[in-house]
Design a protein around this motif. Structure first.
Motif, PDB file in Angstrom:
ATOM      1  N   UNK A   1      14.912   0.182  -3.870  1.00 18.50           N
ATOM      2  CA  UNK A   1      14.611  -0.710  -5.146  1.00 18.50           C
ATOM      3  C   UNK A   1      15.958  -0.444  -6.031  1.00 18.50           C
ATOM      4  N   UNK A   2      16.823   0.508  -5.571  1.00 22.93           N
ATOM      5  CA  UNK A   2      17.912   1.034  -6.535  1.00 22.93           C
ATOM      6  C   UNK A   2      19.058   0.169  -6.227  1.00 22.93           C
ATOM      7  N   UNK A   3      18.929  -0.567  -4.880  1.00 23.38           N
ATOM      8  CA  UNK A   3      20.247  -1.419  -4.458  1.00 23.38           C
ATOM      9  C   UNK A   3      20.115  -2.771  -4.991  1.00 23.38           C
ATOM     10  N   UNK A   4      21.290  -3.834  -4.945  1.00 20.17           N
ATOM     11  CA  UNK A   4      21.253  -4.999  -5.239  1.00 20.17           C
ATOM     12  C   UNK A   4      19.926  -5.845  -4.594  1.00 20.17           C
ATOM     13  N   UNK A   5      19.255  -6.486  -5.546  1.00 14.82           N
ATOM     14  CA  UNK A   5      18.206  -7.301  -5.040  1.00 14.82           C
ATOM     15  C   UNK A   5      18.684  -8.451  -4.069  1.00 14.82           C
ATOM     16  N   UNK A   6      17.947  -8.790  -3.321  1.00 14.70           N
ATOM     17  CA  UNK A   6      18.231 -10.038  -2.478  1.00 14.70           C
ATOM     18  C   UNK A   6      17.572 -11.386  -3.006  1.00 14.70           C
TER      19      UNK A   6
ATOM     20  N   UNK B   1      10.866  -6.939   0.876  1.00 20.86           N
ATOM     21  CA  UNK B   1      10.908  -5.728   1.554  1.00 20.86           C
ATOM     22  C   UNK B   1      11.879  -5.020   0.746  1.00 20.86           C
ATOM     23  N   UNK B   2      13.272  -5.723   0.531  1.00 21.64           N
ATOM     24  CA  UNK B   2      14.316  -4.971   0.227  1.00 21.64           C
ATOM     25  C   UNK B   2      14.116  -4.315  -1.224  1.00 21.64           C
ATOM     26  N   UNK B   3      13.303  -5.030  -1.769  1.00 20.51           N
ATOM     27  CA  UNK B   3      12.896  -4.499  -3.218  1.00 20.51           C
ATOM     28  C   UNK B   3      12.019  -3.293  -3.148  1.00 20.51           C
TER      29      UNK B   3
ATOM     30  N   UNK C   1       0.860  -1.010  -0.003  1.00 20.55           N
ATOM     31  CA  UNK C   1       0.131   0.131  -0.151  1.00 20.55           C
ATOM     32  C   UNK C   1       0.811   1.405   0.069  1.00 20.55           C
ATOM     33  N   UNK C   2       2.150   1.271   0.297  1.00 21.77           N
ATOM     34  CA  UNK C   2       2.872   2.079   0.398  1.00 21.77           C
ATOM     35  C   UNK C   2       3.821   2.666  -0.558  1.00 21.77           C
ATOM     36  N   UNK C   3       4.000   3.717  -1.115  1.00 19.91           N
ATOM     37  CA  UNK C   3       4.984   4.008  -2.157  1.00 19.91           C
ATOM     38  C   UNK C   3       6.100   4.351  -1.768  1.00 19.91           C
ATOM     39  N   UNK C   4       7.077   4.816  -3.007  1.00 20.28           N
ATOM     40  CA  UNK C   4       8.568   4.702  -2.762  1.00 20.28           C
ATOM     41  C   UNK C   4       8.755   5.979  -2.201  1.00 20.28           C
ATOM     42  N   UNK C   5       8.019   6.989  -2.706  1.00 17.54           N
ATOM     43  CA  UNK C   5       8.015   8.507  -1.911  1.00 17.54           C
ATOM     44  C   UNK C   5       7.886   8.205  -0.374  1.00 17.54           C
ATOM     45  N   UNK C   6       6.869   7.786   0.006  1.00 16.61           N
ATOM     46  CA  UNK C   6       6.305   7.693   1.595  1.00 16.61           C
ATOM     47  C   UNK C   6       7.650   6.682   2.301  1.00 16.61           C
ATOM     48  N   UNK C   7       8.144   5.946   1.774  1.00 16.95           N
ATOM     49  CA  UNK C   7       9.208   5.120   2.412  1.00 16.95           C
ATOM     50  C   UNK C   7      10.502   5.756   2.510  1.00 16.95           C
ATOM     51  N   UNK C   8      10.655   6.881   1.708  1.00 20.92           N
ATOM     52  CA  UNK C   8      11.848   7.557   1.350  1.00 20.92           C
ATOM     53  C   UNK C   8      12.476   8.183   2.836  1.00 20.92           C
ATOM     54  N   UNK C   9      11.612   8.509   3.670  1.00 22.24           N
ATOM     55  CA  UNK C   9      11.810   9.281   4.843  1.00 22.24           C
ATOM     56  C   UNK C   9      12.410   8.314   5.826  1.00 22.24           C
TER      57      UNK C   9
END
Length: 825
Positions: free
Chosen positions: A419-424, A413-415, A370-378
């Motif tokens: 998202x820009x990091x190496x995927x697990x 969760x890591x993805x 339900x959460x977007x990347x912008x909301x998780x950024x902080x």
């Protein structure tokens, strides 16, 4: 004195006197008929002021007089039940709240069993079926915000919600079906809906109403555990009524807001379960979590962390409700932080039940969806820290299900968080739970969800078909003039190579000693592989030669590493180790048990030792189940189904001959297993006691009571298996005593896998040691074990541990019944 009031009082007093003294049916009938005008039900009703006074001051007293006159003789003063019908009409047509209270008072005060009790109970059933309970609640809704009689409301509330209990206690076996809880509370839900309809109509007409009493009824019924019966009627109707009506939505919001705090949890729990989705829940609750601290605690803490019995759709409705409004979304982010923190706690992983860990993992994935990347950024750093700590704690667990949970949540969760990091990426076994968790990561967004950024994206398939193939419905048409048809090989029939075998330049050794040399010094990888395939068969065929080099061969196999891509290397190596242990059990078991506690061994090698000892003990204790020696080389590909090499015809012919042949006596279908002594009887101690002696001695790289709890759990299971396989052996009693002492030391271990092994070990002792010797040699140990098992069966957080404890207690019960004959009747 006001003449109007005195006239009503005088009329009622004369009527009561007539009812008390007269035996004339006609006179009584006329007296009751004259009082009906105060109810407004006759052609010549009384003045409104008179009706109000009668209802407010005299009605309850008059009803009690009617109850006091109730008797079979009194009702028979007039024929055809005329008097009874007129008598009942005062209860069914007068002020509903007073009539209901008098009915309940009369039922509780009547003798049981009695004529009066049953008459009043049947009248109350008519009262309910006539819809008078809605009138009771409507009267309370029309009062002002500060009712004049709070005690009356409290009494009404207790009687309305507790009616099934009161009637059940009074009527007992003669109770009526309408008073059963499963019938009464759906009826109460219907009446509550009617009262809400009156409230809505009054508000539309500009009149003030209060839903406080309805909120109290709803809350008290849910506290009594009747959410399903009541809300099963309310929620579907309210869902439809609030679909296009803002007024109905406001009334529903107010209804839930006015629920007392002590009942808020029960109401919200029932609503979340009964609602068909987050949209419905949002219409029914509004922004309740922002207005009520109790509701916020229930929705964001209690239902997520302290309870885990709810289904996945309920969890999706709850978190979807938090995500549907911009004011509520910060609560969703905060819930995700706390969920990840709890999910990553090593203490929670050790002590929380597996079902609760599944529930929290599902909640995390639903929040992330339900959460977007912008909301998780902080809060990315905080979330990643909790995630990484949780992954490590999950991977350190000895339970495969817990490790798999850590892998799945870490991947998703890591993805989402980074998202820009190496995927697990992890490798884990897929099952129904795994597929459900992965599906939760990408749910369909709600139509009015703020998180919906655009149209849904179609899922990406593994293969993208060619455009021309899709449009034409067949393979891509070849261009005209192409000579590809001339070069096509499609008309050639493939040659059948199903019976071919791989040619090998090196032959397998024919002596066991040569196998040792080939595995250690040979640089010919084909010979090395052929040796590994042939080793188990050579060991079983040459036991004397194997015993000469058994310890050396076991050492080679224990340290053997895969040097080629041989298929099934681990299985071949393990079977060879088991074979050499079975062939020379004493010396090989002494070597393996010594190496288990030695330095410079990996955890994988130590667990291999335990597996080999268990399998070898099984082979020795049940020699008739020993497998046939395997083939000398790797298996070649079998014949293809339907190929000419398949000898299906021979089986068909033999079956027909067998069915047509008549025999006088067939005898046994096959020769039974040849009798063979239990070889584990004389060597069980060499397998068992060295393993149990040094478990509490930590080494530099190996600490069973510390971080290496996975190996400890495997050791406990191995000891239990060895104990079980030593049934009917001479050493079973000392083994059982030592194992019970071992269990007693570790009985409070924090790892569920270790506790499962301990409980299995107790059952193995009860199954292997004769009952007479158990009570003669181990009475104190059995008493201690019984109290511990009872405590585990009630309080252990792991479901498997509770099940194993119950099974062990049943075994103890059977042993007691076996040794202690039942008392004579």
């Amino acid at each position: 004195m006001d003449p109007v009031l005195s006239t009503v009082r005088l009329t009622v007093r004369e009527a009561v006197h007539t009812l008390s003294s007269s035996e004339d049916g006609g006179c009584i009938f006329s007296t009751l008929g004259s009082l009906k005008r105060y109810l407004g039900e006759t052609e010549n009703p009384a003045l409104p002021e008179e009706q109000e006074e009668f209802a407010r001051i005299h009605f309850s007293t008059f009803l009690r007089c009617l109850v006091g006159k109730l008797s079979p003789d009194w009702l028979e003063l007039l024929p055809d039940g005329q008097l009874e019908e007129l008598w009942a009409s005062f209860f069914l047509e007068g002020p509903a709240d007073q009539a209901f209270l008098v009915l309940m008072e009369a039922i509780e005060g009547a003798a049981s069993p009695s004529f009066r009790l049953m008459k009043m109970a049947r009248l109350l059933a008519r009262f309910l079926s006539a819809g008078r309970m809605a009138a009771v609640m409507e009267g309370q809704c029309r009062q002002q915000m500060e009712p004049a009689f709070p005690l009356l409301q409290e009494t009404l509330l207790s009687k309305v919600v507790g009616l099934p209990d009161h009637l059940g206690n009074r009527l007992q076996r003669e109770n009526l079906a309408g008073f059963f809880p499963q019938n009464y509370f759906p009826l109460l839900g219907e009446e509550l809906l009617r009262a809400l309809q009156v409230v809505v109509e009054s508000l539309r007409g500009g009149l003030d109403c209060s839903v406080s009493f309805l909120s109290q009824v709803l809350g008290k019924a849910c506290v009594h555990g009747r959410q399903k019966e009541l809300l099963g009627v309310l929620v579907p109707r309210l869902t439809a009524l609030t679909q296009g009506s803002c007024l109905w939505q406001r009334v529903c919001w107010r209804l839930v807001e006015r629920v007392p705090d002590r009942a808020m949890e029960a109401v919200l729990t029932g609503l979340v379960e009964a609602a068909s989705g987050p949209e419905v829940l949002s219409r029914l609750l509004g922004n309740l979590v922002m207005k009520s601290k109790k509701a916020q605690f229930v929705m964001t803490r209690k239902l997520l962390f302290l309870q885990y019995r709810y289904t996945t759709p309920v969890l999706q409705s709850l978190l979807g409700y938090l995500a549907m409004d911009s004011q509520r979304r910060p609560l969703l982010i905060q819930a995700l932080k706390e969920l990840l923190e709890t999910w990553g706690s090593s203490s929670a992983i050790r002590h929380a039940p597996l079902a609760q860990q599944h529930y929290i993992s599902k909640a995390i994935l639903v929040c992330l969806a339900h959460l977007g990347e912008a909301e998780l950024q902080d809060c990315r750093d905080e979330l990643l820290a909790s995630l990484m700590a949780g992954v490590q704690s999950h991977l350190d667990s000895s339970l495969p299900a817990v490790r798999r949970l850590g892998m799945i949540v870490a991947e998703v969760a890591s993805a989402q968080i980074h998202p820009e990091g190496p995927p697990l990426r992890f490798q884990y076994e897929e099952d129904e739970l795994t597929r459900e968790l992965l599906a939760l990561a990408t749910p369909q967004p709600a139509a009015n969800s703020p998180s919906e950024a655009g149209p849904p994206v179609a899922p990406v398939t593994a293969e993208t078909p060619n455009k021309e193939t899709v449009s034409s419905g067949g393979p891509q048409a070849q261009s005209e003039g192409s000579d590809s048809e001339l070069d096509s090989d499609d008309e050639f029939v493939p040659y059948d190579m199903s019976g071919d075998t791989e040619l090998r330049s090196s032959k397998a050794p024919v002596y066991v000693r040569d196998c040792v040399e080939a595995l250690t010094t040979s640089e010919n990888w084909e010979r090395w592989e052929a040796t590994l395939w042939a080793l188990e068969g050579l060991i079983f065929r040459s036991p004397a030669a194997t015993q000469e080099v058994s310890v050396e061969l076991a050492k080679v196999l224990l340290h053997l590493e895969e040097k080629t891509g041989v298929a099934g290397f681990e299985g071949l190596r393990q079977r060879a180790l088991v074979a050499v242990t079975v062939t020379d059990p004493v010396r090989v078991a002494e070597y393996l048990t010594t190496q288990f506690y030695a330095l410079n061994y990996s955890l994988r090698q130590r667990m291999d030792i335990l597996d080999v000892l268990t399998l070898a003990a099984q082979e020795l204790s049940q020699p008739w189940r020993r497998r046939k020696p395997p083939q000398q080389g790797p298996p070649g590909p079998g014949p293809q189904p339907g190929s000419p090499a398949t000898p299906a015809w021979r089986a068909v012919v033999e079956e027909r001959i067998r069915s047509k042949t008549r025999r006088v006596s067939k005898g046994s279908a096959g020769q039974g297993p040849a009798a063979d002594p239990n070889k584990f009887n004389s060597v069980a101690g060499y397998f068992f006691f060295p393993l149990i002696q040094h478990f509490d001695r930590p080494l530099v790289t190996f600490d069973l009571l510390g971080d290496d709890q996975l190996v400890l759990g495997r050791l406990v299971h191995t000891l239990g298996a060895l104990m079980y396989l030593s049934v009917n052996t001479m050493v079973a009693v000392p083994m059982g005593k030592a194992l019970l002492e071992f269990v007693w030391v570790l009985r409070f271990h924090g790892d569920a896998y270790v506790r499962q092994g301990l409980l299995s070990a107790v059952s193995s002792v009860l199954l292997s040691v004769p009952a007479e010797q158990l009570l003669a040699d181990l009475p104190d140990e059995l008493l201690e074990a019984q109290s511990w098992l009872a405590d585990v069966a009630q309080k252990d957080p792991d479901e498997d541990c509770r099940t194993l404890a119950i099974k062990a207690l049943l075994l103890l019960e059977k042993l007691r019944d076996k040794l202690l004959p039942p008392p004579p009747p």
